[in-house]
Design an enzyme around this catalytic site. Sequence first.
Site, PDB file in Angstrom:
ATOM      1  N   ASP A 299      23.455  69.829 -21.703  1.00  0.00           N
ATOM      2  CA  ASP A 299      24.308  68.961 -22.652  1.00  0.00           C
ATOM      3  C   ASP A 299      23.818  67.535 -23.013  1.00  0.00           C
ATOM      4  OD1 ASP A 299      24.155  67.836 -20.133  1.00  0.00           O
ATOM      5  OD2 ASP A 299      26.542  67.722 -19.993  1.00  0.00           O
TER       6      ASP A 299
ATOM      7  N   ASP B 258      22.622  73.650 -15.153  1.00  0.00           N
ATOM      8  CA  ASP B 258      22.450  72.192 -14.472  1.00  0.00           C
ATOM      9  C   ASP B 258      23.870  72.165 -13.518  1.00  0.00           C
ATOM     10  OD1 ASP B 258      21.787  69.763 -14.104  1.00  0.00           O
ATOM     11  OD2 ASP B 258      22.436  68.738 -15.900  1.00  0.00           O
TER      12      ASP B 258
ATOM     13  N   ASP C 286      17.826  67.602 -22.176  1.00  0.00           N
ATOM     14  CA  ASP C 286      18.005  68.966 -22.337  1.00  0.00           C
ATOM     15  C   ASP C 286      17.384  69.639 -23.432  1.00  0.00           C
ATOM     16  OD1 ASP C 286      18.989  69.268 -19.730  1.00  0.00           O
ATOM     17  OD2 ASP C 286      20.932  69.224 -20.267  1.00  0.00           O
TER      18      ASP C 286
END
Length: 737
Positions: A625, A426, A629
Amino acid sequence: MSQLHHQHDTETKSKNAVQGKYDSVPQGWNGPVYTCPMHAEVRRTEAGSCPICGMGLELESAAMAVDEPNPELVDFTRRFWVGAVLTIPLLILTMSPLIGLGQIRDLLGENVSLWLEVILATPVILWSGWPFFVRGWNSFRTMNLNMFSLIGMGVSTAYLYSMVAMITPEIFPSGFRDPKTGHVGVYFEAAAVIVTLVLLGQIMELRAREGTGKAIRALLDLAAKTARVIRPDGKEEEIPLEEVHVGDQIRVRPGDKVPVDGVVVEGRSSVDESMISGEPVPVEKTEGEKLTGATINGTGSLIMEATRVGSDTMLAQIVEMVAAAQRSRAPIQKWADMVAGKFVPAVIGIAIISFIAWSIWGPAPALSYALVSAVAVLIIACPCALGLATPMSIMTATGRGAQAGVLIKNAEALERFEKVDTLIVDKTGTLTEGKPKLVAVMPEAGHDEAEVLRLAASLERGSEHPLAEAIVRGAEERGVALTEATDFEAVTGKGVKGVVDGNAVALGNLALMTDMGLQNDELTGKANERRDQGETVMFIVLEDKIAGLVSVADPVKATTPAALKTLHQLGLKIIMATGDNERTARAVATQLGIDEIRADVLPADKARIIEELQQQGRKVAMAGDGVNDAPALAQADVGIAMGTGADVAIESAGFTLVKGDLDGIVRARRLAHATMKNIRQNLFFALIYNSAGVPIAAGILYPFLGILIGPIFAAFAMSASSLSVVLNALRLRRARI
């Protein structure tokens, strides 16, 4: 992280349902539980030996460990020293004619010498070696053949044969007798040396296994023993750590350990968090910042509020996670188990064939040669090194990882990560600081900067998105007064809507503008110029008209460029998946040298992207995180949770990085490579000894070179095999990751 326990319990229960016969721990048991390092399905309430492999059981929970010597290690050490003290004179007595000291036996006479051999050897075999006979008998009783089956057979055969030959030599045919002396050969010294060498190997192995747990015990020792609690009346009291409760106010003085997890309510200081992150640079802590138990306060004084205590603290969960990982089994071990399972019966078969072959075709005394060969085959073939190869490396690697801030959920994750070729990251919080800053406010004609920022910040105050926080913080820093927004609505992946001062206001990206039918080529071009510099630009809409733009930038972490370069060198293709639009994403990707980007990605799309890559034959790791996700982390071949993230993300991941940056991924990758290389070396060491040793012990070289190794050399070779595996695995403690 707290959900980790629930998942581990569920996994344990499902295993027990399948292998309940090895699990005798009653439900609701709160005492210590002992398990086998190689067979996690074996669980007992008392110490003892594993019914499958015979290895000594160890405590399942690291938290239950007491700082006392392993009782099995103490017992084996005592047995070894008794064995060594009696075996050395026995060896001198039996080997004296071969080393030019034949006068010793001549002086004593052959009969006295033989009885002296019995007196010296019997305590070594029957007392020092007794645990091996018990484990060997259990292995035949349960038909779980293992190394102790072979040791028990070899030693007892040599000893019983020698005793019978000693007491009633006349019952043996002439083929057993030495043509010169007429005596029947005895092997007391071989049996005693085997027992002593195997005990030495076991002691070294137990010491090494104790060493692998040092990382866990070192972590446990890091915890503070007391806490200075501030009572409601303002008085301070030093109390044991176990008495601290959630919500207690605690003073942390300069140089003190932080007692539990919590949040700073007053004061300012720098805290050394190297014990959990592996990073040596202290971290500045002010009001509202999180503190982790067992980290060390610097020169400032802090007052904190306890948020997690006891088994909920990060330290306690790290310890449990490492302990669970050490007990887990890598897929490669199934292969080793299969080989070992077929190996023992095969060896017994080879020993029988070898005995028959030497009895028929061997030189005189043929049956004596036959016995030596059969015993040597049984001893040299012990597959203990094969069984140790994988667990020793896994135990050492997980401890090493914990010291470097890389928590491994199980051995399978370690093995899979070595094969990964694609890493999805990400942008926000992984590549960047995750703390975006307001860069610019660009009002349209008829609006001023303060008004546009007030509308944007008032609306975003209801959002938890990092970009929203940046806008609100920017407005506060510029002294803009905010008002309450009503009818707040978040449009996933696009922006937010609401009512401010009775006016309909929207803030979002180009996709939201398209949905609202408010495309403006001039403003889009203006936004694109900022995006090309890596900024995120949002449109602010007032009563269905664009009132201006706000631009936010998230600085790239200082460690990111070097970490990305190293990850490329370690063979990973890096894909950045982000909710940002393509121009912003491409600007960051170009700046950092990222291989591929997936922009405008909604949280639900990440798992789909991973699935597409997997269908192309890629092995994918995903770093994330957030709660959103979790599906992607579960879909990936290996999930990597940033330790600063949500419990559900950590639960879905194979690795957890205590410090959420790419350096942790570099460490995890290096550790996976080093561990799998180490396991393969161990399996090679284990198999090369056995593969080469069994045919030589059976006498394959005798017709060509006249070489036949005796049981003593076979015992030494077997111990050397185990020792080489143990020492090689311990090298991982010093691995550079």
